[in-house]
Design an enzyme around this catalytic site. Structure first.
Site, PDB file in Angstrom:
ATOM      1  N   LYS A   1      -1.147   7.973  10.562  1.00  0.00           N
ATOM      2  CA  LYS A   1       0.496   8.273  10.326  1.00  0.00           C
ATOM      3  C   LYS A   1       0.778   9.678  11.050  1.00  0.00           C
ATOM      4  O   LYS A   1       1.762   9.988  11.437  1.00  0.00           O
ATOM      5  CB  LYS A   1       0.361   8.732   8.614  1.00  0.00           C
ATOM      6  CG  LYS A   1       0.607   7.501   8.020  1.00  0.00           C
ATOM      7  CD  LYS A   1       1.205   7.750   6.432  1.00  0.00           C
ATOM      8  CE  LYS A   1       1.426   6.372   5.841  1.00  0.00           C
ATOM      9  NZ  LYS A   1       1.856   6.324   4.650  1.00  0.00           N
TER      10      LYS A   1
ATOM     11  N   LYS B   1       5.487  -1.071   4.925  1.00  0.00           N
ATOM     12  CA  LYS B   1       7.039  -0.845   4.521  1.00  0.00           C
ATOM     13  C   LYS B   1       7.688   0.136   5.425  1.00  0.00           C
ATOM     14  O   LYS B   1       9.170  -0.059   5.447  1.00  0.00           O
ATOM     15  CB  LYS B   1       7.314  -0.698   2.994  1.00  0.00           C
ATOM     16  CG  LYS B   1       6.843   0.628   2.651  1.00  0.00           C
ATOM     17  CD  LYS B   1       7.127   0.903   1.032  1.00  0.00           C
ATOM     18  CE  LYS B   1       5.785   1.013   0.195  1.00  0.00           C
ATOM     19  NZ  LYS B   1       4.941   2.051   0.494  1.00  0.00           N
TER      20      LYS B   1
ATOM     21  N   LYS C   1      -1.645  -3.659  10.208  1.00  0.00           N
ATOM     22  CA  LYS C   1      -1.335  -4.061   8.861  1.00  0.00           C
ATOM     23  C   LYS C   1       0.357  -3.836   8.866  1.00  0.00           C
ATOM     24  O   LYS C   1       1.152  -3.236   9.301  1.00  0.00           O
ATOM     25  CB  LYS C   1      -1.736  -2.642   8.014  1.00  0.00           C
ATOM     26  CG  LYS C   1      -1.590  -2.924   6.394  1.00  0.00           C
ATOM     27  CD  LYS C   1      -1.975  -1.531   5.807  1.00  0.00           C
ATOM     28  CE  LYS C   1      -0.803  -0.489   5.696  1.00  0.00           C
ATOM     29  NZ  LYS C   1      -0.670   0.264   4.438  1.00  0.00           N
TER      30      LYS C   1
HETATM   31  N1  AQP Z   1      -0.236  -5.016   4.337  1.00  0.00           N
HETATM   32  C1  AQP Z   1      -0.746  -4.834   3.243  1.00  0.00           C
HETATM   33  N2  AQP Z   1      -1.666  -5.678   2.534  1.00  0.00           N
HETATM   34  C2  AQP Z   1      -2.280  -5.518   1.610  1.00  0.00           C
HETATM   35  N3  AQP Z   1      -2.149  -4.639   0.701  1.00  0.00           N
HETATM   36  C3  AQP Z   1      -1.081  -3.500   1.205  1.00  0.00           C
HETATM   37  N4  AQP Z   1      -0.699  -2.719   0.572  1.00  0.00           N
HETATM   38  C4  AQP Z   1       0.169  -1.841   1.318  1.00  0.00           C
HETATM   39  N5  AQP Z   1       0.362  -2.612   2.505  1.00  0.00           N
HETATM   40  C5  AQP Z   1      -0.614  -3.687   2.352  1.00  0.00           C
HETATM   41  C6  AQP Z   1      -1.019  -1.995  -0.694  1.00  0.00           C
HETATM   42  O1  AQP Z   1       0.224  -1.716  -1.375  1.00  0.00           O
HETATM   43  C7  AQP Z   1      -0.198  -0.747  -2.325  1.00  0.00           C
HETATM   44  C8  AQP Z   1       0.868   0.305  -2.194  1.00  0.00           C
HETATM   45  O2  AQP Z   1       0.820   0.871  -0.819  1.00  0.00           O
HETATM   46  P1  AQP Z   1       1.413   2.620  -0.681  1.00  0.00           P
HETATM   47  O3  AQP Z   1       3.118   2.414  -0.770  1.00  0.00           O
HETATM   48  O4  AQP Z   1       0.633   3.468  -1.570  1.00  0.00           O
HETATM   49  O5  AQP Z   1       1.374   2.763   0.640  1.00  0.00           O
HETATM   50  P2  AQP Z   1       0.432   2.036   1.998  1.00  0.00           P
HETATM   51  O6  AQP Z   1      -0.793   1.368   1.561  1.00  0.00           O
HETATM   52  O7  AQP Z   1       0.618   3.269   2.906  1.00  0.00           O
HETATM   53  O8  AQP Z   1       1.416   1.071   2.200  1.00  0.00           O
HETATM   54  P3  AQP Z   1       2.631   1.158   3.396  1.00  0.00           P
HETATM   55  O9  AQP Z   1       3.250  -0.316   2.835  1.00  0.00           O
HETATM   56  O10 AQP Z   1       1.845   0.762   4.602  1.00  0.00           O
HETATM   57  O11 AQP Z   1       3.601   2.063   3.218  1.00  0.00           O
HETATM   58  P4  AQP Z   1       3.903   3.154   4.291  1.00  0.00           P
HETATM   59  O12 AQP Z   1       4.806   2.404   5.395  1.00  0.00           O
HETATM   60  O13 AQP Z   1       4.736   4.068   3.635  1.00  0.00           O
HETATM   61  O14 AQP Z   1       2.823   3.748   4.860  1.00  0.00           O
HETATM   62  C9  AQP Z   1      -1.582  -0.132  -1.914  1.00  0.00           C
HETATM   63  O15 AQP Z   1      -2.481  -0.590  -2.910  1.00  0.00           O
HETATM   64  C10 AQP Z   1      -1.781  -0.696  -0.860  1.00  0.00           C
HETATM   65  O16 AQP Z   1      -3.306  -0.804  -0.464  1.00  0.00           O
END
Ligand code: AQP
Length: 335
Positions: A115, A200, A197
């Site tokens: 990040k 969002k 990965k």
């Molecule tokens: N690609 C993924 N595959 C499986 N699980 C995923 N999670 C996120 N992306 C994937 C799981 O979703 C939950 C919520 O995630 P989060 O909002 O706490 O943050 P994150 O892991 O950083 O998810 P993002 O989508 O990548 O968000 P941004 O883009 O804002 O950083 C968690 O249980 C995560 O493991």
């Protein structure tokens, strides 16, 4: 904390419209714990501000994430659904745990490295100490089990280390939690770069399928998904794109990878991508319909938020009181 039931906690950041990664890796699995555990599912808005957010969007997505929890099958009567910033114990315990988390430990977190590379103009202290706030979220409720995608495994391990360290210094204070990581959908990959990965906050809309995308957009995104130059629907070296599509198809149909390979034998990537797109869109349709109904009822969502915050704050207060006593803080006697 609850003598009769063990505790489950998990959270999702309202940092974008949720993806099928968030759905398959986390939210879809949440409701299976509702009967046998005391479940807290939180919209972690305080985590979201580690990356700059537009306030109006953050507000909208916080409602939206709560509505999606319910649309994905979480009954507010059986689960404590709430927003992190409504329970002050999170930030308070987060600060305390900062003092029991080592600089070196935080420096090793891969999410911080990723990040900070993506947000080079805003490498703030919150981005760095994110894992100790996440530890606070979990430890505040004496959580036993944390359902998350595999990207959160490292943070969970650090949470366990922080809890163990605190318990060693002050005696039993926190339950040391275990991660619950799904076997097959722990990491859904980007459709544009299948070694990365799906996230969002990805700016490339073709890389992510969002839970709320309309059917035609879902099909279009899968059709454009990056795959290798081969033509067989088979697992193998260099076939990350196809294997990602296979795991998504498997998650929505329940078919094994062997069954999928047999089903698409002799067919091309185009046929397979269309099948994945249609299956995914059809599976999300009921969630989308329920979401539309809930999102139109802001008063209901605010009621869920208020009740959830009240219950969570009451439970968090018990842990905070214990922590304050152990640390040597004076408990205020109200006169
Ligand atoms: N690609 C993924 N595959 C499986 N699980 C995923 N999670 C996120 N992306 C994937 C799981 O979703 C939950 C919520 O995630 P989060 O909002 O706490 O943050 P994150 O892991 O950083 O998810 P993002 O989508 O990548 O968000 P941004 O883009 O804002 O950083 C968690 O249980 C995560 O493991």
């Amino acid at each position: 904390m609850y003598k009769d039931k063990k505790v489950v906690f998990s959270g999702v950041q309202p940092s974008g419209v949720l993806t099928i990664g968030n759905y398959l890796g986390a939210i879809r699995n949440f409701s299976e714990f509702s009967e046998n555990y005391h479940c807290y599912y939180c919209v972690v808005d305080e985590h979201a501000i580690t990356v700059r957010q537009v306030p109006a969007d953050l507000r909208k997505r916080t409602y939206e994430t709560l509505a999606l929890y319910i649309a994905c099958g979480l009954d507010p009567e059986k689960n404590t659904l709430f927003v992190q910033s409504h329970v002050s114990g999170h930030a308070e315990l987060g600060w305390i745990l900062d003092c029991y988390t080592m600089f070196g430990e935080l420096s090793r977190m891969t999410q911080f490295k990723d990040k900070s590379a993506k947000n080079a103009d805003n490498i703030n202290a919150g981005l760095f100490t994110y894992p100790s706030l996440m530890a606070a979220d979990i430890l505040l409720y004496q959580t036993e089990l944390v359902p998350v995608g595999v990207d959160q495994k490292q943070h969970l391990e650090l949470t366990r280390d922080i809890a163990t360290r605190f318990n060693q210094i002050y005696g039993d204070t926190f339950v040391v939690p275990e991660p619950f990581i799904p076997k097959t959908t722990a990491k859904i990959m980007s459709l544009a770069e299948p070694t990365k990965k799906m996230s969002k906050s990805d700016e490339n809309e073709n890389a992510v399928v969002r839970i709320l995308d309309p059917k035609d957009a879902i099909i279009r995104k899968f059709k454009r998904a990056v795959t290798d130059s081969g033509c067989e629907i088979k697992r193998g070296e260099g076939k990350d794109g196809i294997m990602n599509l296979m795991s998504i198809y498997s998650a929505f149909t329940g078919k094994t990878e062997d069954e999928i390979e047999a089903e698409f034998e002799g067919k091309g990537y185009g046929d397979f991508k269309l099948a994945v797109g249609e299956t995914c869109a059809d599976a999300l349709a009921p969630v989308q319909a329920e979401f539309a109904r809930l999102a139109a009822d802001k008063a209901y969502l605010e009621d869920v938020m208020a009740k959830g915050a009240e219950a969570a704050a009451r439970d968090a207060a018990r842990t905070m009181s214990k922590v304050r006593r152990k640390l040597g803080f004076i408990e205020l006697k109200r006169r």
